[in-house]
Scaffold this motif. Structure first.
Motif, PDB file in Angstrom:
ATOM      1  N   ALA A 206       0.824  -1.208   0.000  1.00  0.00           N
ATOM      2  CA  ALA A 206       0.000   0.000   0.000  1.00  0.00           C
ATOM      3  C   ALA A 206       0.857   1.256   0.000  1.00  0.00           C
ATOM      4  O   ALA A 206       0.470   2.290  -0.552  1.00  0.00           O
ATOM      5  N   LEU A 207       2.044   1.190   0.589  1.00  0.00           N
ATOM      6  CA  LEU A 207       2.911   2.361   0.692  1.00  0.00           C
ATOM      7  C   LEU A 207       3.768   2.578  -0.546  1.00  0.00           C
ATOM      8  O   LEU A 207       3.963   3.717  -0.986  1.00  0.00           O
ATOM      9  N   TRP A 330      -5.580   7.036  -0.914  1.00  0.00           N
ATOM     10  CA  TRP A 330      -5.077   7.149   0.449  1.00  0.00           C
ATOM     11  C   TRP A 330      -5.987   6.463   1.463  1.00  0.00           C
ATOM     12  O   TRP A 330      -5.518   5.918   2.465  1.00  0.00           O
ATOM     13  N   ARG A 333      -4.968   2.935   1.461  1.00  0.00           N
ATOM     14  CA  ARG A 333      -3.656   2.768   2.083  1.00  0.00           C
ATOM     15  C   ARG A 333      -3.771   2.762   3.606  1.00  0.00           C
ATOM     16  O   ARG A 333      -3.199   1.898   4.280  1.00  0.00           O
ATOM     17  N   GLU A 336      -5.214  -0.500   4.808  1.00  0.00           N
ATOM     18  CA  GLU A 336      -4.260  -1.607   4.843  1.00  0.00           C
ATOM     19  C   GLU A 336      -3.269  -1.454   5.995  1.00  0.00           C
ATOM     20  O   GLU A 336      -2.889  -2.437   6.636  1.00  0.00           O
TER      21      GLU A 336
END
Length: 550
Positions: A206-207, A330, A333, A336
């Motif tokens: 996710a990052l 975002w 993200r 997650e």
């Protein structure tokens, strides 16, 4: 008839090891409860440390029959396969006879040693439990153990050699430092069963997954995080071979680079604290485990950063081998990242608690094992089959490591009394070579050993010879412990064998070995650069332990 007897023995050994692993889990839960009571209400459980030490020794001893029944010892066979099946079978029989001889001698000496301790009235300080009778429960290292006992007996006499067989084995079984090993192994097993490795991978993806090579970076980050709850290179590699390799292949990554990334990321399992191999080094080198764990933090961060740099450089040259993934919004993200709360909490509690003195390394291992077990229960991912498989793995791996350590300890006494290290130091210094040149030759030696031997075997075989040499030059043994682990990491990737490469090839046989070796090349370069940096600047390993002490 013989096969029927073998099956009965294996079933009995399985039942014994499963019972032992359940006891170990109960010890872990009790230790976590003790830590909570001590810090919240200042009400520790009296004598729990003694109970844990005694039962851990019994648990490890009870795992030995399972190791023998499954033939789970680490062996090094360099000629058997080449000489044919009949010769291999003969060598197996010879190895079994030597193992039987070694364990029989150990049991015989334990009975005598236990009787002496019982007669002397030795007992534990708080609960006043007799020490001697517990030792009677104890029924690779066999080769080193036999060599150590025979060599010591030839140079001194066989009476103290056999006494050493009992006393040194008892010392290994009663070591609180080594008692962390089965608990860390259990923590890794339950963490894997709970799906924490998948959480780490999704969080890392996710990052950085939207970048070119982002999936590879996510794999490296996930492996580093899982290493903090596993402590084993092979286990980390095997886990992420199932978790990360299929998504990379599905998104168009070249099979060689994807496989090489997992193999390289898996090596972080023995560097990122808590590392099992560091526990073994700490015991054999007589260093504090906590000091080694703290010393490994900066090198671990350096390893991740250099691996990321290697991915960025490789994907710039070959962008088609690692295409960018989809960019998550975002909100997704953060979702997650939030799902990874369990694994982040586990890492924070275990590593933070040990590093800042909230609890000892043994208590930290127990708390980690208990937490990982409860996470697996809460997620309903721990069925009867998974629970049984995890406990069997804990038992067999623990027994294997303990046998190696016992053999290494006995071999170390033989090496010491032979004065071989002193002779080697004189011979090396007499060559007139400079210390950097000798260090370079040692690095080459470890690369060869790491490519051929198991990671633990490569260290324990050489440590009695190499460590005195390092100390004679005035180097810090903690720094050398980190260097030792880093060079072993390299050996697990370099041809002609490279243990992690073969693990990945076993999980993905459709990927040729040559392709995997090409895929690990960027990471070999980054590892060599990291090794050069740590050799040139020991302060990177020693600064943080000194700062926390001061």
């Amino acid at each position: 008839m013989l096969s029927h007897i073998e099956r009965v023995i294996e079933r009995l050994a399985l039942a014994l090891s499963l019972s032992a692993s359940v006891v170990l889990l109960l010890v872990a839960i009790a230790t976590m409860l003790d830590v909570l009571l001590r810090w919240l209400f200042k009400l520790p459980i009296p004598g729990l440390g003694e109970i844990s030490a005694l039962f851990t020794a019994i648990v490890v001893a009870a795992c030995f029959p399972m190791l023998i029944a499954q033939r789970g010892n680490v062996t090094i066979s360099m000629v058997g396969t080449a000489l044919g099946k009949r010769t291999t079978r003969a060598l197996d029989v010879f190895g079994a006879l030597m193992s039987a001889l070694f364990f029989s001698a150990m049991a015989w000496q334990y009975v005598r040693f236990s009787a002496e301790m019982t007669g002397a009235g030795e007992s534990t300080p708080i609960l006043r439990w007799a020490v001697g009778p517990w030792l009677l429960h104890v029924p690779l290292g066999v080769a080193m153990g036999i060599a150590g006992v025979i060599g010591f007996g030839v140079l001194a006499s066989f009476k103290p050699a056999f006494t050493l067989l009992a006393s040194e084995t008892a010392s290994v079984f009663s070591s609180s430092d080594l008692a962390t090993i089965p608990l860390f192994i259990m923590m890794g097993g339950f963490a894997s069963a709970a799906g924490l490795s998948e959480d780490l991978y999704r969080m890392a993806y996710a990052l950085v997954g939207h970048r070119r090579g982002g999936l590879a970076m996510a794999t490296i980050g996930g492996c580093a995080g899982f290493g903090a709850v596993c402590g084993s290179s092979i286990a980390t590699t095997a886990t992420f071979g199932r978790v990360a390799l299929p998504p990379m292949l599905a998104r168009g990554y070249s099979p060689g680079f994807a496989s090489g990334t997992v193999a390289a990321g898996g090596t972080l399992g023995i560097l990122v604290p808590p590392s099992i191999i560091m526990v073994i080094y700490a015991v054999l080198a007589e260093q504090l485990i906590i000091t080694l764990y703290v010393a490994a933090i900066v090198p671990s961060i350096l390893a991740i950063g250099l691996h990321f740099a290697a991915i960025a450089a490789y994907t710039r040259l070959r962008p088609g081998d690692a295409p960018a993934g989809e960019r998550l919004p975002w909100a997704e993200r953060f979702r997650e990242i939030g799902r990874g709360w369990a694994v982040m909490l586990l890492i924070l509690i275990v590593l933070g608690g040990i590093s800042f003195g909230v609890f000892t390394a043994l208590e930290g291992a127990a708390v980690g094992a208990a937490l990982a077990f409860f996470f697996a229960l809460l997620r309903r991912s721990l069925n009867a089959k998974t629970f049984k498989r995890t406990l069997i793995d804990v038992a067999s791996t623990t027994a294997m490591i303990y046998v190696i350590i016992i053999g290494a300890s006995l071999f170390g006494y033989f090496v010491a009394i032979s004065h071989a290290p002193e002779a080697m130091i004189k011979a090396i210094t007499g060559t007139g070579l400079s210390i950097p040149v000798i260090l370079f030759l040692l690095m080459l030696m470890y690369l060869v050993l790491g490519a051929v031997f198991d990671e633990v075997a490569a260290m324990v075989i050489t440590l009695p010879f190499v460590l005195p040499l390092i100390i004679s030059w005035g180097f810090d043994p903690v720094w050398w412990g980190i260097i030792n682990v880093v060079i072993i990491e390299l050996g697990m990737l370099i041809p002609p064998i490279g243990m992690n490469v073969f693990v990945i090839h076993g999980l993905a046989p459709q990927v040729p070995l040559t392709a995997i070796y090409r895929g690990v090349t960027p990471y070999i370069v980054s590892n060599l650069l990291r090794l050069a940096i740590l050799l040139s600047f020991p302060v990177l390993c020693l600064w943080l332990p000194a700062y926390l002490k001061g």
